[in-house]
Design a protein around this motif. Structure first.
Motif, PDB file in Angstrom:
ATOM      1  N   ILE A 216       0.740  -1.084  -0.116  1.00 65.42           N
ATOM      2  CA  ILE A 216      -0.025   0.018   0.241  1.00 65.42           C
ATOM      3  C   ILE A 216       0.870   1.286  -0.160  1.00 65.42           C
ATOM      4  CG2 ILE A 216      -1.622   1.268   1.502  1.00 65.42           C
ATOM      5  CD1 ILE A 216      -2.878  -1.541   2.162  1.00 65.42           C
ATOM      6  N   ILE A 219       2.237   1.771  -3.393  1.00 68.55           N
ATOM      7  CA  ILE A 219       1.184   2.263  -4.530  1.00 68.55           C
ATOM      8  C   ILE A 219       1.011   3.809  -3.931  1.00 68.55           C
ATOM      9  CG2 ILE A 219      -1.235   2.314  -5.018  1.00 68.55           C
ATOM     10  CD1 ILE A 219      -1.254  -0.947  -4.555  1.00 68.55           C
ATOM     11  N   ASP A 220       0.816   4.414  -2.789  1.00 65.63           N
ATOM     12  CA  ASP A 220       0.447   5.343  -2.461  1.00 65.63           C
ATOM     13  C   ASP A 220       1.687   6.548  -2.983  1.00 65.63           C
ATOM     14  OD1 ASP A 220      -2.025   5.274  -1.558  1.00 65.63           O
ATOM     15  OD2 ASP A 220      -1.184   4.843   0.602  1.00 65.63           O
ATOM     16  N   ALA A 225      -2.668   5.910  -5.808  1.00 64.21           N
ATOM     17  CA  ALA A 225      -3.835   4.820  -6.096  1.00 64.21           C
ATOM     18  C   ALA A 225      -4.918   5.230  -7.034  1.00 64.21           C
ATOM     19  CB  ALA A 225      -4.400   4.788  -4.609  1.00 64.21           C
ATOM     20  N   GLU A 226      -4.996   6.536  -7.385  1.00 68.65           N
ATOM     21  CA  GLU A 226      -5.968   7.158  -8.515  1.00 68.65           C
ATOM     22  C   GLU A 226      -5.385   6.781  -9.711  1.00 68.65           C
ATOM     23  OE1 GLU A 226      -3.175  10.589  -7.576  1.00 68.65           O
ATOM     24  OE2 GLU A 226      -4.129   8.807  -6.439  1.00 68.65           O
ATOM     25  N   PHE A 256      -8.181  -2.634   0.248  1.00 72.99           N
ATOM     26  CA  PHE A 256      -7.695  -1.557  -0.344  1.00 72.99           C
ATOM     27  C   PHE A 256      -8.126  -1.203  -1.770  1.00 72.99           C
ATOM     28  CE2 PHE A 256      -4.234   0.573  -2.563  1.00 72.99           C
ATOM     29  CZ  PHE A 256      -3.980   1.865  -2.054  1.00 72.99           C
ATOM     30  N   CYS A 257      -7.906  -2.150  -2.510  1.00 73.42           N
ATOM     31  CA  CYS A 257      -8.611  -1.930  -3.950  1.00 73.42           C
ATOM     32  C   CYS A 257     -10.168  -1.683  -3.942  1.00 73.42           C
ATOM     33  CB  CYS A 257      -8.561  -3.159  -4.714  1.00 73.42           C
ATOM     34  SG  CYS A 257      -6.996  -3.696  -5.076  1.00 73.42           S
ATOM     35  N   ASN A 260     -10.271   2.296  -3.193  1.00 70.99           N
ATOM     36  CA  ASN A 260      -9.788   3.009  -4.058  1.00 70.99           C
ATOM     37  C   ASN A 260     -10.152   2.907  -5.525  1.00 70.99           C
ATOM     38  OD1 ASN A 260      -7.440   4.838  -2.309  1.00 70.99           O
ATOM     39  ND2 ASN A 260      -7.337   2.840  -1.761  1.00 70.99           N
ATOM     40  N   ILE A 262      -9.902   0.479  -7.262  1.00 72.78           N
ATOM     41  CA  ILE A 262      -8.950  -0.330  -8.091  1.00 72.78           C
ATOM     42  C   ILE A 262      -9.688  -1.885  -8.454  1.00 72.78           C
ATOM     43  CG2 ILE A 262      -6.632  -1.562  -8.011  1.00 72.78           C
ATOM     44  CD1 ILE A 262      -5.837   0.801  -6.216  1.00 72.78           C
TER      45      ILE A 262
END
Length: 453
Positions: A216, A219-220, A225-226, A256-257, A260, A262
């Motif tokens: 995470i 990714i951030d 994430a966007e 998390f997906c 966001n 995803i």
């Protein structure tokens, strides 16, 4: 001695029988022809040429009957010549072999998609498309995720294997043999740490939490994430070494997906269709993927694969944006319908669990007894041992043990990023006495190798 039937054919004795060395003279002659006609880039694990197969055995051209712990890499889960598959394919080949579903469709394609929509996890509305291979399924899953989200980035994991095409080769982690000198690779692919309990630096207890946090955070900070269209992961890493992610890791990534926007893609090409003691491996932790890719065991050995996903994702693609000439070939569709029926009628989900109950205790006993066995893992009929240099976690190549097994009539496969894993994928219809005999051959091979290290 038990037997296995093929529709319209003789009984196939379920026994290990060696009448020549492995490989025998006829196989060696054929292999010489193979070398003259086929490039070495197409590898061969065990150069015996198969003449007949069924149940838990492969019979070669020299008359040797070998115990099958490979299932054609998890393809022939219902057997090499399952009666329902043979019958439905035989009937279909007499009607027509191809029209192309995109030109003039046929019912069996629709029926396979209906069953996939019912069988895969989640009670939401779904759609499916049929293609030819696991790699093609993964490619299409990424296409759909990108189209539906308007995003480009894809997150994959260490030790992943997703195929050999340009995009799926990029998604795959291991360089040799899959990626070496085949670049440049596809853009916008990012790799995160897999929760690998045996090799996690701070130990298995903290593995799930720390691996998820690192993923995470990556990714951030590195992507945003966007900007991520999809996260794709195998619920049990296949070619990477049958790594079962630490419990809790997959649910946190899926959560998390969802948070966001995803698309969470479960690559169940190797784990799907009863192999792990669930119809699909992600069911073990109650995970409902947005998209699931399947292949291998779906059609009993005929080339077929599928992408099944949430209706709003699958329906987002414009007309004719998906498809392919051979996708959902009618012979393969009939085979798939027979596979679904066989799994249900013969209770192969439960059978896979039983196979695990037979194999895992004996594999754990090997770990207690032999210095070179560092780890035992897997679920159902998808199990493995990881070999190490005694007293360390340094990888010990598994090829020598595999060759010892081959010489004794046991078809066993290696795997793993470090080439130090022996993986076991017996057909779900293998009789128990062959399981036990195969495990005894494995123990002998490990004992012999252990003495040399």
């Amino acid at each position: 001695m038990s037997t296995a039937t093929t529709e319209g054919g003789p009984l196939l004795p379920q026994e290990r029988r060696l009448v020549t060395e492995i490989p025998g003279p006829k196989s060696r002659e054929l292999f010489a022809r193979r070398q003259a006609a086929v490039p070495p880039g197409v590898g061969t694990i065990l150069p015996v040429f198969v003449e007949r197969a069924g149940g838990g055995v492969l019979v070669d051209v020299d008359g040797n009957s070998l115990i099958d712990f490979a299932s054609g890499i998890a393809v022939t889960s219902v057997g090499n010549a399952a009666p329902r598959v043979v019958e439905r394919v035989r009937e279909q080949v007499g009607r027509f072999t191809h029209t192309c579903f995109m030109v003039t469709p046929y019912e069996s394609y629709v029926a396979v998609c209906e069953r996939l929509n019912q069988l895969t996890p989640g009670d939401h509305e779904k759609r499916s498309i049929l293609v030819n291979s696991g790699a093609e399924a993964v490619e299409n899953a990424i296409k759909i995720a990108r189209h539906a989200t308007g995003r480009q980035a894809v997150v994959v994991f260490d030790h992943a294997y997703h195929g050999r095409t340009l995009l799926t080769m990029t998604l795959t982690a291991k360089n040799v043999p899959y990626k070496h000198r085949f670049g440049p690779f596809a853009p916008e692919v990012y790799r995160a740490p897999l929760a690998y309990p045996f090799r996690w630096p701070t130990g298995p207890e903290r593995c799930a939490e720390e691996a998820a946090a690192q993923t995470i955070d990556m990714i951030d900070k590195q992507i945003g994430a966007e900007n991520v269209a999809a996260v794709i992961i195998e619920p049990i890493a296949g070619e990477g070494g049958f790594i079962v992610p630490a419990r809790g890791f997959l649910p946190r990534i899926a959560e998390f997906c969802r948070e966001n926007g995803i698309v969470f893609i479960a690559d169940e090409v190797q784990t799907g269709f009863a192999r792990t003691g669930h119809m699909f491996a992600c069911e073990d932790e109650g995970i409902v993927p947005d998209i699931i890719t399947t292949a291998k065991a779906i059609a009993g050995g005929l080339p077929l694969a599928a992408v099944t996903g949430r209706a709003e994702l699958m329906d987002s693609v414009h007309p004719s944006g998906l498809g392919g000439t051979y996708g959902g070939n009618p012979l393969a569709c009939e085979a798939a319908l027979a596979v679904f029926e066989t799994i249900e009628q013969e209770k192969l989900v439960e059978r896979a669990r039983h196979i695990g109950e037979v194999m895992l205790p004996r594999l754990h006993a090997l770990k207690e007894k032999y210095r070179i066995v560092g780890d035992v893992r897997g679920r159902g009929a998808m199990t493995a041992i990881e070999l190490v240099v005694p007293g360390t976690k340094d990888p010990l190549p598994a090829a020598d043990v595999a060759k010892r097994c081959h010489a004794e009539g046991l078809v066993a496969l290696t795997a793993g990023t470090y080439g130090n894993v022996l993986r076991f994928l017996p057909p779900l219809v293998i009789p128990d006495h062959l399981l036990e005999e195969g495990l005894s051959i494995l123990e002998k091979a490990i004992a012999e190798h252990d003495k040399t290290v």
